[in-house]
Design a protein around this motif. Sequence first.
Motif, PDB file in Angstrom:
ATOM      1  N   PHE A   1     -21.841 -64.805 -14.854  1.00  0.00           N
ATOM      2  CA  PHE A   1     -21.209 -65.881 -14.099  1.00  0.00           C
ATOM      3  C   PHE A   1     -21.834 -65.970 -12.709  1.00  0.00           C
ATOM      4  N   LEU A   2     -21.461 -67.031 -11.995  1.00  0.00           N
ATOM      5  CA  LEU A   2     -21.931 -67.252 -10.633  1.00  0.00           C
ATOM      6  C   LEU A   2     -20.777 -67.130  -9.656  1.00  0.00           C
ATOM      7  N   ILE A   3     -21.086 -66.739  -8.438  1.00  0.00           N
ATOM      8  CA  ILE A   3     -20.101 -66.741  -7.361  1.00  0.00           C
ATOM      9  C   ILE A   3     -20.561 -67.738  -6.303  1.00  0.00           C
ATOM     10  N   ALA A   4     -19.706 -68.690  -5.969  1.00  0.00           N
ATOM     11  CA  ALA A   4     -20.005 -69.616  -4.875  1.00  0.00           C
ATOM     12  C   ALA A   4     -19.817 -68.861  -3.571  1.00  0.00           C
ATOM     13  N   ILE A   5     -20.905 -68.671  -2.840  1.00  0.00           N
ATOM     14  CA  ILE A   5     -20.841 -67.809  -1.667  1.00  0.00           C
ATOM     15  C   ILE A   5     -21.341 -68.519  -0.426  1.00  0.00           C
ATOM     16  N   SER A   6     -20.546 -68.440   0.628  1.00  0.00           N
ATOM     17  CA  SER A   6     -20.911 -69.072   1.898  1.00  0.00           C
ATOM     18  C   SER A   6     -21.506 -68.075   2.879  1.00  0.00           C
ATOM     19  N   GLY A   7     -21.161 -66.797   2.687  1.00  0.00           N
ATOM     20  CA  GLY A   7     -21.519 -65.777   3.655  1.00  0.00           C
ATOM     21  C   GLY A   7     -20.308 -65.343   4.465  1.00  0.00           C
ATOM     22  N   GLY A   8     -19.182 -66.042   4.290  1.00  0.00           N
ATOM     23  CA  GLY A   8     -17.947 -65.697   4.982  1.00  0.00           C
ATOM     24  C   GLY A   8     -17.237 -64.535   4.317  1.00  0.00           C
ATOM     25  N   LEU A   9     -16.166 -64.083   4.962  1.00  0.00           N
ATOM     26  CA  LEU A   9     -15.425 -62.911   4.502  1.00  0.00           C
ATOM     27  C   LEU A   9     -15.003 -63.011   3.041  1.00  0.00           C
ATOM     28  N   ASP A  10     -14.358 -64.119   2.679  1.00  0.00           N
ATOM     29  CA  ASP A  10     -13.733 -64.233   1.352  1.00  0.00           C
ATOM     30  C   ASP A  10     -14.746 -64.085   0.224  1.00  0.00           C
ATOM     31  N   SER A  11     -15.816 -64.886   0.263  1.00  0.00           N
ATOM     32  CA  SER A  11     -16.783 -64.866  -0.833  1.00  0.00           C
ATOM     33  C   SER A  11     -17.613 -63.590  -0.840  1.00  0.00           C
ATOM     34  N   VAL A  12     -17.872 -63.019   0.331  1.00  0.00           N
ATOM     35  CA  VAL A  12     -18.630 -61.763   0.386  1.00  0.00           C
ATOM     36  C   VAL A  12     -17.815 -60.620  -0.225  1.00  0.00           C
ATOM     37  N   VAL A  13     -16.524 -60.560   0.099  1.00  0.00           N
ATOM     38  CA  VAL A  13     -15.663 -59.539  -0.501  1.00  0.00           C
ATOM     39  C   VAL A  13     -15.590 -59.733  -2.011  1.00  0.00           C
ATOM     40  N   LEU A  14     -15.478 -60.977  -2.476  1.00  0.00           N
ATOM     41  CA  LEU A  14     -15.451 -61.240  -3.917  1.00  0.00           C
ATOM     42  C   LEU A  14     -16.718 -60.704  -4.584  1.00  0.00           C
ATOM     43  N   ALA A  15     -17.860 -60.928  -3.953  1.00  0.00           N
ATOM     44  CA  ALA A  15     -19.126 -60.429  -4.510  1.00  0.00           C
ATOM     45  C   ALA A  15     -19.120 -58.908  -4.594  1.00  0.00           C
ATOM     46  N   HIS A  16     -18.645 -58.233  -3.540  1.00  0.00           N
ATOM     47  CA  HIS A  16     -18.605 -56.766  -3.545  1.00  0.00           C
ATOM     48  C   HIS A  16     -17.621 -56.239  -4.579  1.00  0.00           C
ATOM     49  N   LEU A  17     -16.482 -56.898  -4.743  1.00  0.00           N
ATOM     50  CA  LEU A  17     -15.511 -56.469  -5.750  1.00  0.00           C
ATOM     51  C   LEU A  17     -16.100 -56.583  -7.154  1.00  0.00           C
ATOM     52  N   CYS A  18     -16.776 -57.705  -7.431  1.00  0.00           N
ATOM     53  CA  CYS A  18     -17.399 -57.885  -8.751  1.00  0.00           C
ATOM     54  C   CYS A  18     -18.500 -56.852  -8.970  1.00  0.00           C
ATOM     55  N   ASN A  19     -19.227 -56.551  -7.915  1.00  0.00           N
ATOM     56  CA  ASN A  19     -20.291 -55.552  -8.018  1.00  0.00           C
ATOM     57  C   ASN A  19     -19.712 -54.162  -8.291  1.00  0.00           C
ATOM     58  N   SER A  20     -18.540 -53.871  -7.701  1.00  0.00           N
ATOM     59  CA  SER A  20     -17.917 -52.554  -7.912  1.00  0.00           C
ATOM     60  C   SER A  20     -17.494 -52.352  -9.358  1.00  0.00           C
ATOM     61  N   LEU A  21     -17.281 -53.468 -10.073  1.00  0.00           N
ATOM     62  CA  LEU A  21     -16.908 -53.398 -11.497  1.00  0.00           C
ATOM     63  C   LEU A  21     -18.126 -53.518 -12.406  1.00  0.00           C
ATOM     64  N   HIS A  22     -19.322 -53.589 -11.794  1.00  0.00           N
ATOM     65  CA  HIS A  22     -20.588 -53.684 -12.537  1.00  0.00           C
ATOM     66  C   HIS A  22     -20.623 -54.927 -13.437  1.00  0.00           C
ATOM     67  N   LEU A  23     -20.095 -56.027 -12.909  1.00  0.00           N
ATOM     68  CA  LEU A  23     -20.104 -57.283 -13.657  1.00  0.00           C
ATOM     69  C   LEU A  23     -21.452 -57.981 -13.499  1.00  0.00           C
ATOM     70  N   ASP A  24     -21.759 -58.863 -14.425  1.00  0.00           N
ATOM     71  CA  ASP A  24     -23.053 -59.562 -14.451  1.00  0.00           C
ATOM     72  C   ASP A  24     -22.888 -60.913 -13.756  1.00  0.00           C
ATOM     73  N   PHE A  25     -23.383 -61.018 -12.517  1.00  0.00           N
ATOM     74  CA  PHE A  25     -23.185 -62.251 -11.761  1.00  0.00           C
ATOM     75  C   PHE A  25     -24.396 -62.561 -10.891  1.00  0.00           C
ATOM     76  N   GLY A  26     -24.456 -63.843 -10.459  1.00  0.00           N
ATOM     77  CA  GLY A  26     -25.437 -64.305  -9.492  1.00  0.00           C
ATOM     78  C   GLY A  26     -24.720 -64.981  -8.339  1.00  0.00           C
ATOM     79  N   LEU A  27     -25.414 -65.187  -7.243  1.00  0.00           N
ATOM     80  CA  LEU A  27     -24.844 -65.837  -6.071  1.00  0.00           C
ATOM     81  C   LEU A  27     -25.429 -67.233  -5.916  1.00  0.00           C
ATOM     82  N   SER A  28     -24.582 -68.213  -5.647  1.00  0.00           N
ATOM     83  CA  SER A  28     -25.042 -69.592  -5.437  1.00  0.00           C
ATOM     84  C   SER A  28     -24.573 -70.057  -4.061  1.00  0.00           C
TER      85      SER A  28
END
Length: 437
Positions: free
Chosen positions: A21-48
């Motif tokens: 899946f993709l994560i819509a990321i702005s660089g702000g707190l909310d989307s950056v934390v979401l990316a780190h949380l998904c990474n901590s679960l070793h999920l397969d994602f990209g950043l858009s």
Amino acid sequence: MQDRFKSHIQSEFPELLTTPFLIAISGGLDSVVLAHLCNSLHLDFGLSHCNFQLRGLDSTRDEEFVENLSISLKCEFFIKTFQTESIAKESKSSIQLTARKLRYDWFQELIETTSHNYLLTAHHLNDDLETFIINLSRSTGLKGLTGIPQRNSHILRPLLKFSKAELKEYAIKHNIYWREDQSNASTKYLRNEIRHKIVPSLLELNSQFLESFESTLEKLKQTEHLIKDYTASLHQSLVSEEANRFNIDIEKLKTHPNPRGILYQLLEGFGFTQWEDVYHLLDAQTGKIVKSPTHQLVKDRNKLTVAALYTEEIKPITIEESDKVVRIINSKLEFQDHKKLEETGKQFAYFDKSKLKFPLSLRPIQNGDYFYPFGMKGKKKLSDFLKDEKISPVDKSSQLVLCNYNGDIIWVLNLRTDHRYKVEKNTQNILKIELKE
């Protein structure tokens, strides 16, 4: 929070455990934390990331930050740059609406052209509260008070159970850096004003306000589902569907308690806002109409008819004698010279060609129109004729008439020709016109 997030994904979004899946990321707190949380679960994602070029050098630095984040998280990175201001000016839309459309159109394109099946946004509980307050101020119905949906087609929002404070606490605890968008501090926009003025006051009054709000939101959603089920059970007995429209039986509707409430539930998806006018149609005369930006609701004797508004304006068409085919939106007229009458039906019209003078004209009906109906004596107002023919008020708006050079109506299409232009025994040249859908 990490354990709660893991449990939430497993129970509400299990597909993310096995699907890219993709994560819509702005660089702000909310989307950056979401990316780190998904990474901590070793999920397969990209950043858009969307660069709307609205904040000068800060926009460039946001892009660089997110690209570096993708490198550190070892995930794919997608970037799209938009000329947002010029596009907004060209489309005569606001910057906010333009950016939103550009963003979600691009996200849809990524879903369709890459191996990623979903897009995650970082909307959280505070966003939900702000949306609730905005909708409350706009006199929305129950649907607008049930918050941001967790799912909307391929778009998923797994942070709606978590508050802004929780996200910030997690970021600080795990030494996560993010970019601050200074425009978020401005109260120029309604959402920011609610965020910086109203929400803090609510939290000051009750430190557990967000938890109470989340519980209330869940009860509202349950109520909405209950009402939807009730409305669906009534739909079959109250509503009959036709091509591109449906009819609501007024008499049956009135046998139920709270007919106005039922009517609102049946119609709330069609964009109507003048609800008192809608309710008055229940006892109005035939022909009364209420319109939304996309649909019209018409009182037609003992029923209310909902139909889409015509998006294409029907303009008068000039018809020369040499024309053999004239196209009209979803149909066409075919012209042929004949020596005798042939097949008959409302879709056919025959005229004594010697009585016609070209060019003819095809146009919508107008107030004050009249003609001399074939088979009747004298003239008749077109409005009265259509009423006698029991033509629905919905169909009247699209009714076309064919006129002679002098303006006489010679044919009310698909209904009746004019007596003055009929074929007679001594007619030598017959013009046959056929309406084909």
